[in-house]
Design a protein around this motif. Structure first.
Motif, mmCIF file in Angstrom:
data_model
loop_
_atom_site.group_PDB
_atom_site.id
_atom_site.type_symbol
_atom_site.label_atom_id
_atom_site.label_comp_id
_atom_site.label_asym_id
_atom_site.label_seq_id
_atom_site.Cartn_x
_atom_site.Cartn_y
_atom_site.Cartn_z
ATOM 1 N N ILE A 231 0.839 -1.211 0.000
ATOM 2 C CA ILE A 231 0.000 0.000 0.000
ATOM 3 C C ILE A 231 0.868 1.252 0.000
ATOM 4 O O ILE A 231 0.616 2.212 -0.728
ATOM 5 N N GLN A 232 1.919 1.233 0.820
ATOM 6 C CA GLN A 232 2.819 2.391 0.874
ATOM 7 C C GLN A 232 3.532 2.595 -0.467
ATOM 8 O O GLN A 232 3.719 3.725 -0.922
ATOM 9 N N GLU A 233 3.902 1.484 -1.082
ATOM 10 C CA GLU A 233 4.569 1.576 -2.377
ATOM 11 C C GLU A 233 3.629 2.179 -3.429
ATOM 12 O O GLU A 233 4.016 3.039 -4.218
ATOM 13 N N GLU A 234 2.353 1.736 -3.400
ATOM 14 C CA GLU A 234 1.375 2.261 -4.355
ATOM 15 C C GLU A 234 1.113 3.752 -4.125
ATOM 16 O O GLU A 234 0.973 4.537 -5.075
ATOM 17 N N GLN A 235 1.064 4.150 -2.841
ATOM 18 C CA GLN A 235 0.874 5.566 -2.533
ATOM 19 C C GLN A 235 2.040 6.412 -3.072
ATOM 20 O O GLN A 235 1.835 7.511 -3.587
ATOM 21 N N ALA A 236 3.247 5.877 -2.960
ATOM 22 C CA ALA A 236 4.417 6.602 -3.456
ATOM 23 C C ALA A 236 4.369 6.737 -4.986
ATOM 24 O O ALA A 236 4.695 7.796 -5.541
ATOM 25 N N GLU A 239 1.862 9.370 -5.903
ATOM 26 C CA GLU A 239 2.406 10.713 -5.646
ATOM 27 C C GLU A 239 3.369 11.130 -6.747
ATOM 28 O O GLU A 239 3.344 12.274 -7.240
ATOM 29 N N LEU A 240 4.226 10.211 -7.191
ATOM 30 C CA LEU A 240 5.181 10.503 -8.261
ATOM 31 C C LEU A 240 4.450 10.787 -9.565
ATOM 32 O O LEU A 240 4.804 11.717 -10.299
ATOM 33 N N SER A 241 3.406 10.029 -9.859
ATOM 34 C CA SER A 241 2.636 10.252 -11.080
ATOM 35 C C SER A 241 1.947 11.615 -11.063
ATOM 36 O O SER A 241 1.901 12.325 -12.073
ATOM 37 N N ARG A 242 1.403 11.981 -9.878
ATOM 38 C CA ARG A 242 0.734 13.281 -9.766
ATOM 39 C C ARG A 242 1.714 14.430 -9.994
ATOM 40 O O ARG A 242 1.432 15.396 -10.718
ATOM 41 N N SER A 266 10.646 12.813 -1.205
ATOM 42 C CA SER A 266 9.460 12.262 -0.535
ATOM 43 C C SER A 266 9.393 10.754 -0.677
ATOM 44 O O SER A 266 9.157 10.031 0.282
ATOM 45 N N ILE A 267 9.627 10.276 -1.921
ATOM 46 C CA ILE A 267 9.593 8.819 -2.164
ATOM 47 C C ILE A 267 10.702 8.117 -1.407
ATOM 48 O O ILE A 267 10.532 7.049 -0.819
ATOM 49 N N GLY A 268 11.877 8.771 -1.399
ATOM 50 C CA GLY A 268 13.015 8.180 -0.675
ATOM 51 C C GLY A 268 12.729 8.073 0.806
ATOM 52 O O GLY A 268 13.114 7.106 1.453
ATOM 53 N N SER A 269 12.000 9.079 1.352
ATOM 54 C CA SER A 269 11.691 9.036 2.781
ATOM 55 C C SER A 269 10.727 7.906 3.104
ATOM 56 O O SER A 269 10.768 7.325 4.186
ATOM 57 N N VAL A 270 9.820 7.616 2.133
ATOM 58 C CA VAL A 270 8.864 6.526 2.350
ATOM 59 C C VAL A 270 9.567 5.182 2.447
ATOM 60 O O VAL A 270 9.338 4.383 3.345
ATOM 61 N N PHE A 271 10.459 4.921 1.462
ATOM 62 C CA PHE A 271 11.142 3.617 1.413
ATOM 63 C C PHE A 271 12.328 3.526 2.344
ATOM 64 O O PHE A 271 12.782 2.446 2.681
#
Length: 434
Positions: A231-236, A239-242, A266-271
């Protein structure tokens, strides 16, 4: 020799959920729909009634109960009768399943009173043939709690008639009676190659089931952790697509570099967060533990298979020896039935031994009536076992030249007359099977 299966449980409320399972208004996952039509009803319901819940209520309403029934009071008990799966399949293959059903139901009626047995269904659409019997716990006699109070000196008087009918599951399911049920049922069907479980054994039927349940729960936890990470990966990704879409607009062209940099951070902080790393570590640990559990399960299955194979060899040998005994001495099986009946009626060992030698035995004391669920006293009676003149190779037990059921009913009438209660004439009922 396989083992007897006898489970007795209190039903809650009107027990509608269990009725749905038994009557197959809801199809359980472990039942084969194509074989459901093979199931059999073993008790004829009262006229105009089809559902199990109705027969339970009908018995309560017609039992002559004077005491008010509590809202949460147990109205019936559920009895499951079966045996070791391979032995039940053998009984079915040998064409003896109907006979097993009859002997099982005779035991239920004899033990709990024929009127109290309001429903019974044979299920053949599951892996192992089994019977679901329903017993309404109508009893007579002094309450168990009242007896204890009387013995301790706490109770000085009694307000209510102790012999009136009442609804009490606790009196039926005492520890001593539960052990007695296991003993007498095993004796009743031992001729099918089934025996009672070991008394006092620490083993429980639920242990293996619980083991698999724990494994399933751990697998579910593992799945939940993986789902959270996805789910977190999909959210990231969303966000990148937006952000990429916004970069293409004229409004954000001037700040495209800053936005892209922000998105990457932002994506890096998620992963790269410590929370995700911790979850990844937990996932790896769960995977390792799951692998270990799968190995243990495999080992356990191999051990169970080996034990079943060895058990089958021993069972087959014992079955062959028992068959030889029955072939050489055909009266033994019938004498075992008489011996079981004597024990249910509360005859002592020495009297049973003399009766099985076809000697008339004079006695005095108490005999137990399964129909009335109480003891009856006699100052002098004569019991004997003799050949049944109506059936070949059959024997019958008599007390004062009467069938045991007739003898008990005569004692009941004498008791009621002694306390001034007149009984209307009743139709002749079928007695205990001789």
């Amino acid at each position: 020799m396989g083992f007897v299966v006898l489970h007795i449980q209190k039903a809650k409320g009107n027990d509608a959920a269990t009725s749905a399972h038994i009557e197959r208004t809801v199809n359980p996952k472990n039942a084969d729909k194509e074989r459901t039509h093979l199931n059999k009803e073993l008790i004829e319901p009262p006229e105009g009634m089809r559902k199990r819940t109705q027969t339970i209520q009908h018995r309560i309403e017609t039992a002559g109960i004077k005491r008010k029934i509590g809202k949460n009071q147990v109205r019936a008990i559920r009895i499951n009768l079966s045996g070791t799966p391979e032995d039940m399949q053998r009984i079915k293959d040998e064409g003896k399943l109907d006979e097993w059903c009859k002997d099982s139901m005779d035991w239920v009626k004899l033990t709990f009173g024929e009127k109290n047995v309001v429903a019974a269904t044979l299920h053949l659409d599951e892996k192992t043939p089994h019977i679901h019997a329903t017993v309404v716990t109508i009893v007579t006699g002094e309450r168990r709690k009242a007896k204890q109070e009387q013995q301790s000196g706490k109770k000085k008087y009694r307000k209510k008639d102790s012999q009136s009918a009442r609804l009490c599951a606790d009196d039926v399911m005492t520890r001593d009676k539960m052990e007695e049920y296991q003993d007498t049922y095993a004796l009743a069907i031992q001729k099918y190659g089934l025996q009672r479980g070991i008394k006092g054994s620490e083993a429980r039927h639920i242990s293996t089931t619980q083991f698999y349940r724990d494994t399933h729960l751990k697998n579910e936890e593992l799945k939940e952790s993986v789902d959270n990470l996805l789910i977190q990966e999909e959210q990231a990704k969303q966000e990148l697509s937006r952000i990429k879409s916004e970069i293409k607009t004229d409004k954000l062209k001037s700040s495209a570099v800053d936005i892209a940099t922000s998105a990457i951070d932002s994506i890096g902080s998620v992963f790269g967060s410590s929370k995700v790393k911790r979850q990844q570590q937990e996932i790896e640990e769960l995977k390792s533990e799951n692998t270990s559990l799968q190995k243990e399960i495999k080992t356990l299955k191999e051990q169970m298979h080996a034990a079943e194979k060895e058990h089958a060899k021993i069972t087959d040998k014992l079955r062959q020896e028992l068959k030889k005994i029955y072939d050489l001495f055909p009266h033994i099986r019938e004498l075992l039935r008489i011996e079981n009946l004597c024990r249910v009626l509360n005859f002592g060992e020495s009297i049973i031994k003399s009766l099985l030698q076809f000697k008339p035995v004079g006695f005095k004391g108490n005999l137990y009536s399964p129909e009335y669920q109480r003891n009856f006293n006699t100052e002098h009676s004569v019991a004997k076992v003799e050949e049944d003149t109506k059936e070949t190779n059959k024997f019958r037990l008599t007390i004062d030249n009467l069938d045991p059921t007739q003898w008990f009913r005569r004692k009941q009438q004498e008791f009621l007359q002694s306390i001034g209660i007149k009984q209307p004439k009743q139709e002749q009922k079928q007695g205990i099977k001789r």
